[in-house]
Design a protein around this motif. Structure first.
Motif, PDB file in Angstrom:
ATOM      1  N   THR A   1     -59.023 -58.906  32.743  1.00 29.34           N
ATOM      2  CA  THR A   1     -59.476 -57.544  33.023  1.00 29.34           C
ATOM      3  C   THR A   1     -58.872 -56.566  32.035  1.00 29.34           C
ATOM      4  OG1 THR A   1     -59.806 -55.949  34.821  1.00 29.34           O
ATOM      5  CG2 THR A   1     -57.614 -56.949  34.631  1.00 29.34           C
ATOM      6  N   GLY A   2     -59.416 -55.339  32.010  1.00 25.85           N
ATOM      7  CA  GLY A   2     -58.917 -54.315  31.114  1.00 25.85           C
ATOM      8  C   GLY A   2     -58.308 -53.158  31.867  1.00 25.85           C
ATOM      9  N   ALA A   3     -57.988 -52.085  31.127  1.00 29.72           N
ATOM     10  CA  ALA A   3     -57.301 -50.952  31.758  1.00 29.72           C
ATOM     11  C   ALA A   3     -57.805 -49.613  31.234  1.00 29.72           C
ATOM     12  CB  ALA A   3     -55.802 -51.067  31.514  1.00 29.72           C
ATOM     13  N   MET A   4     -59.011 -49.572  30.715  1.00 30.79           N
ATOM     14  CA  MET A   4     -59.543 -48.330  30.153  1.00 30.79           C
ATOM     15  C   MET A   4     -60.381 -47.541  31.161  1.00 30.79           C
ATOM     16  SD  MET A   4     -58.710 -47.751  26.936  1.00 30.79           S
ATOM     17  CE  MET A   4     -58.454 -48.444  25.305  1.00 30.79           C
ATOM     18  N   ASN A   5     -60.991 -48.211  32.118  1.00 33.77           N
ATOM     19  CA  ASN A   5     -61.973 -47.555  32.975  1.00 33.77           C
ATOM     20  C   ASN A   5     -61.443 -47.210  34.359  1.00 33.77           C
ATOM     21  OD1 ASN A   5     -64.056 -47.318  31.218  1.00 33.77           O
ATOM     22  ND2 ASN A   5     -65.324 -48.922  32.089  1.00 33.77           N
ATOM     23  N   ASN A   6     -61.741 -45.999  34.824  1.00 35.25           N
ATOM     24  CA  ASN A   6     -61.536 -45.659  36.229  1.00 35.25           C
ATOM     25  C   ASN A   6     -62.803 -45.014  36.792  1.00 35.25           C
ATOM     26  OD1 ASN A   6     -61.512 -43.176  35.014  1.00 35.25           O
ATOM     27  ND2 ASN A   6     -59.594 -42.480  35.941  1.00 35.25           N
ATOM     28  N   ILE A   7     -63.881 -45.098  36.031  1.00 33.36           N
ATOM     29  CA  ILE A   7     -65.176 -44.595  36.477  1.00 33.36           C
ATOM     30  C   ILE A   7     -66.091 -45.787  36.710  1.00 33.36           C
ATOM     31  CG2 ILE A   7     -67.185 -43.197  35.874  1.00 33.36           C
ATOM     32  CD1 ILE A   7     -65.341 -41.497  34.143  1.00 33.36           C
ATOM     33  N   PRO A   8     -66.638 -45.961  37.893  1.00 33.76           N
ATOM     34  CA  PRO A   8     -67.465 -47.145  38.169  1.00 33.76           C
ATOM     35  C   PRO A   8     -68.641 -47.253  37.208  1.00 33.76           C
ATOM     36  CG  PRO A   8     -66.947 -45.961  40.192  1.00 33.76           C
ATOM     37  CD  PRO A   8     -66.488 -45.096  39.068  1.00 33.76           C
ATOM     38  N   SER A   9     -68.818 -48.436  36.676  1.00 36.38           N
ATOM     39  CA  SER A   9     -69.953 -48.694  35.791  1.00 36.38           C
ATOM     40  C   SER A   9     -71.175 -49.157  36.579  1.00 36.38           C
ATOM     41  CB  SER A   9     -69.573 -49.756  34.753  1.00 36.38           C
ATOM     42  OG  SER A   9     -69.111 -50.933  35.396  1.00 36.38           O
ATOM     43  N   SER A  10     -70.988 -49.502  37.851  1.00 34.22           N
ATOM     44  CA  SER A  10     -72.087 -49.942  38.709  1.00 34.22           C
ATOM     45  C   SER A  10     -71.643 -49.836  40.161  1.00 34.22           C
ATOM     46  CB  SER A  10     -72.473 -51.390  38.387  1.00 34.22           C
ATOM     47  OG  SER A  10     -71.455 -52.280  38.819  1.00 34.22           O
ATOM     48  N   PHE A  11     -72.565 -50.112  41.090  1.00 35.61           N
ATOM     49  CA  PHE A  11     -72.210 -50.099  42.505  1.00 35.61           C
ATOM     50  C   PHE A  11     -71.304 -51.272  42.865  1.00 35.61           C
ATOM     51  CE2 PHE A  11     -75.852 -47.225  42.776  1.00 35.61           C
ATOM     52  CZ  PHE A  11     -75.342 -46.247  43.625  1.00 35.61           C
ATOM     53  N   SER A  12     -71.209 -52.267  41.966  1.00 32.42           N
ATOM     54  CA  SER A  12     -70.301 -53.393  42.202  1.00 32.42           C
ATOM     55  C   SER A  12     -68.871 -53.057  41.823  1.00 32.42           C
ATOM     56  CB  SER A  12     -70.765 -54.615  41.403  1.00 32.42           C
ATOM     57  OG  SER A  12     -72.023 -55.054  41.853  1.00 32.42           O
ATOM     58  N   ALA A  13     -68.673 -51.903  41.195  1.00 30.87           N
ATOM     59  CA  ALA A  13     -67.339 -51.560  40.699  1.00 30.87           C
ATOM     60  C   ALA A  13     -66.885 -50.201  41.218  1.00 30.87           C
ATOM     61  CB  ALA A  13     -67.344 -51.576  39.176  1.00 30.87           C
ATOM     62  N   LEU A  14     -67.257 -49.870  42.439  1.00 33.30           N
ATOM     63  CA  LEU A  14     -66.897 -48.570  42.992  1.00 33.30           C
ATOM     64  C   LEU A  14     -65.388 -48.398  43.123  1.00 33.30           C
ATOM     65  CD1 LEU A  14     -69.632 -48.129  45.766  1.00 33.30           C
ATOM     66  CD2 LEU A  14     -69.534 -47.056  43.512  1.00 33.30           C
ATOM     67  N   GLY A  15     -64.676 -49.508  43.265  1.00 39.17           N
ATOM     68  CA  GLY A  15     -63.224 -49.441  43.419  1.00 39.17           C
ATOM     69  C   GLY A  15     -62.458 -49.610  42.118  1.00 39.17           C
ATOM     70  N   GLU A  16     -63.146 -49.448  40.993  1.00 39.75           N
ATOM     71  CA  GLU A  16     -62.496 -49.639  39.694  1.00 39.75           C
ATOM     72  C   GLU A  16     -61.392 -48.621  39.486  1.00 39.75           C
ATOM     73  OE1 GLU A  16     -63.972 -51.168  35.464  1.00 39.75           O
ATOM     74  OE2 GLU A  16     -65.190 -49.583  36.319  1.00 39.75           O
ATOM     75  N   ARG A  17     -60.248 -49.099  38.972  1.00 38.35           N
ATOM     76  CA  ARG A  17     -59.122 -48.208  38.702  1.00 38.35           C
ATOM     77  C   ARG A  17     -58.284 -48.780  37.572  1.00 38.35           C
ATOM     78  NH1 ARG A  17     -55.336 -48.633  44.061  1.00 38.35           N
ATOM     79  NH2 ARG A  17     -54.017 -47.294  42.780  1.00 38.35           N
ATOM     80  N   GLN A  18     -57.626 -47.893  36.844  1.00 38.84           N
ATOM     81  CA  GLN A  18     -56.847 -48.336  35.688  1.00 38.84           C
ATOM     82  C   GLN A  18     -55.553 -49.033  36.075  1.00 38.84           C
ATOM     83  OE1 GLN A  18     -57.584 -44.327  33.595  1.00 38.84           O
ATOM     84  NE2 GLN A  18     -57.274 -45.722  31.890  1.00 38.84           N
ATOM     85  N   GLU A  19     -55.142 -48.919  37.307  1.00 37.74           N
ATOM     86  CA  GLU A  19     -53.937 -49.632  37.771  1.00 37.74           C
ATOM     87  C   GLU A  19     -54.216 -51.099  38.087  1.00 37.74           C
ATOM     88  OE1 GLU A  19     -53.651 -45.295  39.114  1.00 37.74           O
ATOM     89  OE2 GLU A  19     -55.183 -46.872  39.113  1.00 37.74           O
ATOM     90  N   ASN A  20     -55.443 -51.532  37.943  1.00 35.03           N
ATOM     91  CA  ASN A  20     -55.864 -52.874  38.350  1.00 35.03           C
ATOM     92  C   ASN A  20     -54.950 -53.969  37.804  1.00 35.03           C
ATOM     93  OD1 ASN A  20     -57.471 -54.883  39.505  1.00 35.03           O
ATOM     94  ND2 ASN A  20     -58.946 -54.878  37.833  1.00 35.03           N
TER      95      ASN A  20
END
Length: 429
Positions: free
Chosen positions: A287-306
């Motif tokens: 995984t990466g650490a650049m995105n905290n904005i969901p790219s799709s409805f499958s990634a609504l919980g995306e966060r840079q702390e992942n």
């Protein structure tokens, strides 16, 4: 559209690619990060015949060694980017330069192309390779994309002047699969299809002789695809499942348990939500650490702390590009160090971040005996940085790959030379 200037730059890169012979080199006085062990202040790395022969402080330096003073510099292994389309995608908008997924009707309609070997389309002369190499990325996993089973990936060693055979470090290293992103029906249908194909691969592995005599029922995929999946259902070849949604990851864990699959998760935008389950199952995440904005409805919980949350839970993490747009998979493979820097900014320890772009991906893909750390006997992939490699202003001052210093120009270097004065001279490369 290919233009004369684009082709001229590519031709110039090929023409200027030079291959030096490995020397005996002693890199002295730097802050050395072996990754496999603690940092060494005022350390020395000795290279001979393309291999690392000694790492430490107070190391004896051979009399014939070329000495490089690294005082005030940081010394690390070459970076390993665990998820790229380097060498198999030149220009994303030009289909003829993209080799990451098959064009067959089978892939588009049925979603299964497990026998597809992405490295067979690898271009060692890609203009994107020198830029990655000069930026400190010396090894890259090259992966297919698209479909429930996209095919098999490989690890490429980005040696200058090397051909396919010389650059192919190990293959296959992983079977790439995907859930949610493939346009082949609902998730329930996709999981049913995946299980059907895995069941048939397991059945095929036990009934090859009957299959050859046409004494079995029709299977859910062609013979070559089933053959490619046999090592997966036998636990010999890991499956990298591209999945972002937490519920998809949980379903993947159940699938892996039922079929004895060695599972990896790629993308994993919501993996932090099930970090404890991933850790318990010993399933690594890319995984990466650049995105905290969901790219799709499958990634609504995306966060840079992942990445940091996963690592603190005990999950093996390899850092990859997730900035979106596909740039970090091909053109900006070099940016993986900035992903690592962002992971540190959002809670991952610095040591874990360095490991996540060196030794961890090397371990996951079975090449840790060659790359990913500074140890005696490993290939001499060494980068001397002006400072912390995760800082934006830091530059890779010198890059060694199998003991050879990388000196050839990149596409960016040639374009800079061309356009230093205007109008440019189109007669010179």
């Amino acid at each position: 559209m290919r233009t004369a200037s684009t082709l001229t730059v590519a031709a110039a890169l090929i023409a200027t690619a030079t291959v030096s012979r490995a020397q005996t080199v002693a890199i002295t006085g730097g802050r050395v990060f072996p990754v496999s062990g603690p940092a060494i202040e005022n350390g020395t790395v000795v290279i001979r015949d393309g291999k690392i022969v000694a790492v430490g402080s107070g190391v004896a330096i051979p009399a014939d060694a070329r000495r490089i003073d690294a005082a005030g510099r940081w010394v690390t292994p070459g970076l390993v980017n665990a998820a790229t389309s380097l060498g198999v995608q030149e220009i994303g908008a030009v289909r003829g330069t993209v080799e990451t997924l098959p064009r067959e009707t089978q892939q588009r309609e049925r979603g299964v192309s497990a026998s597809y070997n992405v490295w067979e389309g690898f271009n060692p002369a890609s203009v994107l390779i020198p830029a990655a190499r000069k930026a400190g990325v010396t090894t890259a996993a090259v992966l297919p994309a698209g479909g429930l089973f996209a095919g098999r990936g490989a690890v490429m060693h980005l040696v200058p002047g090397g051909g396919l055979a010389e650059m192919l470090l190990r293959s296959p290293v992983v079977m790439v699969a995907e859930i949610g992103g493939f346009g082949g029906g609902t998730r329930g249908e996709q999981w049913a299809r995946i299980r059907e194909v895995l069941e048939d691969a397991r059945s095929y592995s036990r009934r090859r002789a009957e299959f050859e005599r046409a004494q079995t029922r029709d299977f859910a995929a062609p013979r070559l695809d089933l053959e490619a999946l046999v090592p997966v259902v036998e636990g010999r070849l890991p499956m990298l499942l591209e999945a972002d949604r937490a519920s998809d990851i949980e379903a993947a864990l159940l699938l892996a348990r039922d079929y004895g699959i060695r599972l990896m998760i790629g993308g994993g935008a919501e993996a932090w939500m099930v970090a404890d389950k991933l850790a318990a199952a010993r399933v690594p995440v890319l995984t990466g650490a650049m995105n905290n904005i969901p790219s799709s409805f499958s990634a609504l919980g995306e966060r840079q702390e992942n990445a940091g949350l996963l690592r603190r839970a005990g999950v093996q993490v390899a850092i990859i590009g997730n900035a979106g747009g596909g740039d970090e998979e091909a053109f900006n493979v070099r940016n993986v160090r900035y992903e690592a820097g962002n992971a540190v900014a959002y809670g991952m320890s610095w040591d874990d971040a360095l490991r996540a772009v060196t030794l961890t991906p090397a371990e996951l893909f079975g090449v840790a005996d060659r790359v990913g750390s500074l140890q005696a006997g490993r290939d001499a992939d060494v980068v001397i940085w002006t400072g912390d490699p995760f800082e934006f202003a830091t530059e890779p001052e010198r890059v060694f790959l199998r003991g050879v210093e990388v000196t050839g120009p990149t596409r960016q270097d040639l374009l800079e030379q061309r356009y230093k004065t205007l109008p440019p001279s189109y007669r010179a490369p």
